[in-house]
Design a protein around this motif. Structure first.
Motif, PDB file in Angstrom:
ATOM      1  N   GLY A   1       0.788  -1.224   0.000  1.00 53.30           N
ATOM      2  CA  GLY A   1       0.000   0.000   0.000  1.00 53.30           C
ATOM      3  C   GLY A   1       0.819   1.272   0.000  1.00 53.30           C
ATOM      4  N   LYS A   2       2.028   1.195  -0.591  1.00 55.44           N
ATOM      5  CA  LYS A   2       2.874   2.383  -0.731  1.00 55.44           C
ATOM      6  C   LYS A   2       3.824   2.168  -1.896  1.00 55.44           C
ATOM      7  N   CYS A   3       4.343   3.268  -2.412  1.00 54.11           N
ATOM      8  CA  CYS A   3       5.217   3.236  -3.587  1.00 54.11           C
ATOM      9  C   CYS A   3       6.364   4.212  -3.355  1.00 54.11           C
ATOM     10  N   ASP A   4       7.601   3.765  -3.590  1.00 53.08           N
ATOM     11  CA  ASP A   4       8.733   4.676  -3.403  1.00 53.08           C
ATOM     12  C   ASP A   4       9.537   4.926  -4.678  1.00 53.08           C
ATOM     13  N   PHE A   5       9.152   4.307  -5.792  1.00 52.00           N
ATOM     14  CA  PHE A   5       9.850   4.580  -7.046  1.00 52.00           C
ATOM     15  C   PHE A   5       8.866   4.506  -8.199  1.00 52.00           C
ATOM     16  N   VAL A   6       8.854   5.561  -9.005  1.00 54.21           N
ATOM     17  CA  VAL A   6       7.941   5.661 -10.141  1.00 54.21           C
ATOM     18  C   VAL A   6       8.769   5.746 -11.410  1.00 54.21           C
ATOM     19  N   ILE A   7       8.364   4.982 -12.410  1.00 46.90           N
ATOM     20  CA  ILE A   7       9.005   5.057 -13.723  1.00 46.90           C
ATOM     21  C   ILE A   7       7.958   5.486 -14.744  1.00 46.90           C
ATOM     22  N   ARG A   8       8.364   6.437 -15.599  1.00 48.94           N
ATOM     23  CA  ARG A   8       7.484   6.875 -16.683  1.00 48.94           C
ATOM     24  C   ARG A   8       7.703   5.940 -17.860  1.00 48.94           C
ATOM     25  N   ASP A   9       6.625   5.315 -18.304  1.00 47.74           N
ATOM     26  CA  ASP A   9       6.658   4.413 -19.460  1.00 47.74           C
ATOM     27  C   ASP A   9       5.727   5.024 -20.499  1.00 47.74           C
TER      28      ASP A   9
ATOM     29  N   ILE B   1      17.086   1.318 -12.858  1.00 44.29           N
ATOM     30  CA  ILE B   1      17.760   2.301 -13.709  1.00 44.29           C
ATOM     31  C   ILE B   1      18.757   1.677 -14.673  1.00 44.29           C
ATOM     32  N   LYS B   2      19.568   0.755 -14.210  1.00 45.58           N
ATOM     33  CA  LYS B   2      20.709   0.257 -14.970  1.00 45.58           C
ATOM     34  C   LYS B   2      20.377  -0.208 -16.380  1.00 45.58           C
ATOM     35  N   ASP B   3      19.338  -0.980 -16.546  1.00 40.99           N
ATOM     36  CA  ASP B   3      19.026  -1.541 -17.854  1.00 40.99           C
ATOM     37  C   ASP B   3      17.956  -0.761 -18.618  1.00 40.99           C
ATOM     38  N   MET B   4      17.596   0.411 -18.125  1.00 38.83           N
ATOM     39  CA  MET B   4      16.574   1.224 -18.772  1.00 38.83           C
ATOM     40  C   MET B   4      17.089   1.716 -20.112  1.00 38.83           C
TER      41      MET B   4
END
Length: 141
Positions: free
Chosen positions: A100-108, A137-140
């Motif tokens: 019920g929480k999120c600490d990392f968001v990625i824009r796709d 991050i590394k393989d983005m």
């Protein structure tokens, strides 16, 4: 810079951002007090960079919602906003759903996908930075 003084150990001592640099934010009310961006930048530069973003509660929704059309690839979300961000996500991984929480968001594209990096009693900022770097991050591309 004065003679004999070393360059400060900062988030981006070389100040280089190109069109290929992946940009990430660290979103917190007092982001500059969070060491994560400095530790993470040592691991991800020159291909990516995390920039601290001091965001007040009344600007949080606007900031996250506008990430969908920005050049920012993602953001670490500080503890004070980890529950509030849930309503703004287009997709959530199973850990976000479970905790019920999120600490990392990625824009796709124009979608925001939420993840939980700090899920197993992370003991240090260095450990959290390593998890974020290796898992998100590394393989983005």
């Amino acid at each position: 810079m004065a003679v004999g003084l070393a360059a400060p150990d900062s988030m981006n001592a070389d100040n280089s951002i190109t069109n290929e640099t992946k940009l990430f934010g660290l979103i917190a009310e007092e982001a500059m007090k969070n060491r994560l961006f400095a530790v993470l930048n040592k691991m991800i530069k020159p291909d990516a960079m995390m920039i601290p973003m001091n965001i007040r509660e009344d600007d949080f929704y606007f900031t996250i919602a506008n990430m969908k059309k920005s050049h920012v690839n993602g953001a670490y979300i500080a503890k004070e906003y980890q529950e509030a961000v849930l309503d703004l996500l287009d997709e959530k991984d199973e850990m976000v759903e479970a905790y019920g929480k999120c600490d990392f968001v990625i824009r796709d594209g124009e979608k925001l996908v939420g993840y939980l990096a700090e899920k197993n009693n992370v003991d240090s900022v260095e450990e959290l930075a390593k998890i974020i770097c290796e898992e998100y991050i590394k393989d983005m591309k």
